[in-house]
Write a protein that holds these residues in place. Sequence first.
Motif, PDB file in Angstrom:
ATOM      1  N   VAL A  45      30.928-108.621 -22.692  1.00 36.70           N
ATOM      2  CA  VAL A  45      30.282-108.157 -23.917  1.00 36.70           C
ATOM      3  C   VAL A  45      30.640-106.690 -24.116  1.00 36.70           C
ATOM      4  O   VAL A  45      30.949-105.963 -23.162  1.00 36.70           O
ATOM      5  N   GLU A  46      30.579-106.258 -25.352  1.00 41.30           N
ATOM      6  CA  GLU A  46      30.897-104.861 -25.663  1.00 41.30           C
ATOM      7  C   GLU A  46      29.763-103.965 -25.181  1.00 41.30           C
ATOM      8  O   GLU A  46      28.584-104.264 -25.393  1.00 41.30           O
ATOM      9  N   ILE A  47      30.134-102.894 -24.526  1.00 41.63           N
ATOM     10  CA  ILE A  47      29.132-101.973 -23.978  1.00 41.63           C
ATOM     11  C   ILE A  47      29.147-100.667 -24.759  1.00 41.63           C
ATOM     12  O   ILE A  47      30.199-100.061 -24.954  1.00 41.63           O
ATOM     13  N   ASN A  48      27.959-100.263 -25.206  1.00 38.14           N
ATOM     14  CA  ASN A  48      27.806 -98.953 -25.836  1.00 38.14           C
ATOM     15  C   ASN A  48      27.519 -97.964 -24.703  1.00 38.14           C
ATOM     16  O   ASN A  48      26.379 -97.822 -24.262  1.00 38.14           O
ATOM     17  N   PHE A  49      28.558 -97.313 -24.229  1.00 36.62           N
ATOM     18  CA  PHE A  49      28.477 -96.580 -22.969  1.00 36.62           C
ATOM     19  C   PHE A  49      27.489 -95.420 -22.981  1.00 36.62           C
ATOM     20  O   PHE A  49      26.727 -95.240 -22.027  1.00 36.62           O
ATOM     21  N   LEU A  91      34.016-103.789 -14.675  1.00 36.99           N
ATOM     22  CA  LEU A  91      33.460-103.087 -13.522  1.00 36.99           C
ATOM     23  C   LEU A  91      31.929-103.096 -13.523  1.00 36.99           C
ATOM     24  O   LEU A  91      31.297-103.185 -12.460  1.00 36.99           O
ATOM     25  N   ASP A  92      31.334-103.028 -14.697  1.00 36.17           N
ATOM     26  CA  ASP A  92      29.866-103.002 -14.797  1.00 36.17           C
ATOM     27  C   ASP A  92      29.240-104.271 -14.200  1.00 36.17           C
ATOM     28  O   ASP A  92      28.365-104.175 -13.330  1.00 36.17           O
ATOM     29  N   PRO A  93      29.648-105.474 -14.637  1.00 32.48           N
ATOM     30  CA  PRO A  93      29.065-106.681 -14.013  1.00 32.48           C
ATOM     31  C   PRO A  93      29.463-106.859 -12.551  1.00 32.48           C
ATOM     32  O   PRO A  93      28.691-107.394 -11.759  1.00 32.48           O
ATOM     33  N   ALA A  94      30.659-106.401 -12.180  1.00 30.76           N
ATOM     34  CA  ALA A  94      31.079-106.511 -10.777  1.00 30.76           C
ATOM     35  C   ALA A  94      30.172-105.685  -9.873  1.00 30.76           C
ATOM     36  O   ALA A  94      29.741-106.132  -8.796  1.00 30.76           O
ATOM     37  N   VAL A  95      29.852-104.481 -10.330  1.00 33.00           N
ATOM     38  CA  VAL A  95      28.932-103.629  -9.573  1.00 33.00           C
ATOM     39  C   VAL A  95      27.536-104.233  -9.578  1.00 33.00           C
ATOM     40  O   VAL A  95      26.776-104.091  -8.609  1.00 33.00           O
ATOM     41  N   ALA A 146      33.152 -95.052 -15.131  1.00 34.83           N
ATOM     42  CA  ALA A 146      34.508 -95.549 -14.916  1.00 34.83           C
ATOM     43  C   ALA A 146      34.949 -96.436 -16.073  1.00 34.83           C
ATOM     44  O   ALA A 146      36.106 -96.378 -16.521  1.00 34.83           O
ATOM     45  N   GLY A 147      34.016 -97.246 -16.567  1.00 32.10           N
ATOM     46  CA  GLY A 147      34.335 -98.119 -17.690  1.00 32.10           C
ATOM     47  C   GLY A 147      34.644 -97.343 -18.949  1.00 32.10           C
ATOM     48  O   GLY A 147      35.562 -97.687 -19.707  1.00 32.10           O
ATOM     49  N   GLN A 148      33.898 -96.248 -19.170  1.00 31.22           N
ATOM     50  CA  GLN A 148      34.125 -95.418 -20.350  1.00 31.22           C
ATOM     51  C   GLN A 148      35.466 -94.699 -20.268  1.00 31.22           C
ATOM     52  O   GLN A 148      36.197 -94.586 -21.266  1.00 31.22           O
ATOM     53  N   LEU A 149      35.820 -94.205 -19.072  1.00 35.03           N
ATOM     54  CA  LEU A 149      37.050 -93.451 -18.917  1.00 35.03           C
ATOM     55  C   LEU A 149      38.291 -94.352 -18.831  1.00 35.03           C
ATOM     56  O   LEU A 149      39.350 -94.015 -19.363  1.00 35.03           O
ATOM     57  N   LEU A 150      38.140 -95.490 -18.159  1.00 36.27           N
ATOM     58  CA  LEU A 150      39.290 -96.346 -17.887  1.00 36.27           C
ATOM     59  C   LEU A 150      39.289 -97.642 -18.697  1.00 36.27           C
ATOM     60  O   LEU A 150      40.223 -98.439 -18.588  1.00 36.27           O
ATOM     61  N   ASN A 151      38.195 -97.826 -19.451  1.00 41.63           N
ATOM     62  CA  ASN A 151      38.036 -99.043 -20.254  1.00 41.63           C
ATOM     63  C   ASN A 151      37.993-100.303 -19.371  1.00 41.63           C
ATOM     64  O   ASN A 151      38.461-101.373 -19.751  1.00 41.63           O
ATOM     65  N   LEU A 201      24.705 -97.249  -9.048  1.00 40.76           N
ATOM     66  CA  LEU A 201      25.873 -98.115  -9.205  1.00 40.76           C
ATOM     67  C   LEU A 201      26.233 -98.291 -10.683  1.00 40.76           C
ATOM     68  O   LEU A 201      27.409 -98.285 -11.057  1.00 40.76           O
ATOM     69  N   ALA A 202      25.188 -98.426 -11.513  1.00 39.48           N
ATOM     70  CA  ALA A 202      25.425 -98.610 -12.944  1.00 39.48           C
ATOM     71  C   ALA A 202      26.065 -97.372 -13.569  1.00 39.48           C
ATOM     72  O   ALA A 202      26.999 -97.477 -14.370  1.00 39.48           O
ATOM     73  N   ILE A 203      25.577 -96.186 -13.183  1.00 37.03           N
ATOM     74  CA  ILE A 203      26.126 -94.940 -13.732  1.00 37.03           C
ATOM     75  C   ILE A 203      27.604 -94.812 -13.353  1.00 37.03           C
ATOM     76  O   ILE A 203      28.453 -94.481 -14.195  1.00 37.03           O
TER      77      ILE A 203
END
Length: 327
Positions: free
Chosen positions: A123-127, A223-227, A214-219, A207-209
């Motif tokens: 899903v799209e994340i509003n970082f 990674l969010d659900p994996a963490v 990382a998701g915001q910088l590297l797209n 972990l979420a932060i």
Amino acid sequence: MNATQSLGGHNHVFLGASHDRNQRRTMIVVAITALTMMAEIVAGYAYGSMALLADGFHMSTHAGALLVAALAYRFARRHAHDPAFTFGTGKVGDLAAFASAVILGMIALLIAVDAAWRLTSPVEINFRPAIAVAVIGLVVNLVSAALLHESDAHGHSHAPHAYDHDHGDHDDHDHHHHHHHAHGAARDHNLRAAYLHVVADAATSVLAIAALLAGQLLNWVWLDPAVGILGAVLIASWSIQLMRDSGRILVDTVPDPKLAAAMRATIERDGSRVTDLHLWRVGPGHNAAVISLVSANPASPETYRHRLSNLGRLSHVTVEVERARPG
């Protein structure tokens, strides 16, 4: 002949040394968590933020578990002198801890299921707002953890593991209970459960932060659900350990095999023979024991209890003495 040592008026108050202090700390954390939860839910609806709503409702489960811990302290204190509880209410906290551990395990399962679903259906994340929510949650949980950890440390600072403490004459009825409170060795699992709830929330926030940044910088949206799955595994391991520790007490396993062995050695040093020995925990820092022994030249039950008093951490002792039959 036999004698029991929870003497005087049989006052079975086996609460932890920091019971009332821990109750106050837990109630403060309940209030902090509840206020943050309500603020996030209201803001989520007001600003249409799913991240705020999700974190708010997630926090509600921890608030509920913390409330269970606080109410357990209150119940145990209120019914401490209730004769309906054979050995007092010292184990109410362990029952609450077991319930909290189950709740913690359910939270871990829900996080894992949600994370696994997001891995298969990204899903799209509003970082930015998501990171802000995680930071707010982390701050709240760090404050709460500091409150509970301070109380927990206080309860553990005098935990002895050697049996060389003379806590006074157990035959002195007026002094029976207070000397054990000061040197209680056992962990308050109810406080530990509350502490683990806020630490688990803090860990998931950290972990979420990291994952969101990382998701915001590297797209890396994955990674969010994996963490999230990693966090769920960590929380589940804490839940299982807490269930084991509190469950052992609820089913009356021997709380300290070394203490049981020391009791047997103390009784048998004059040639007496222990035929039956039961040792179990009746509250944080409080153990009860029932001992049967046979001796050719038995001393009085009070003599054996006085010997055991040097071991410490025995708040209720029953000694049954039988003279050995000749031949």
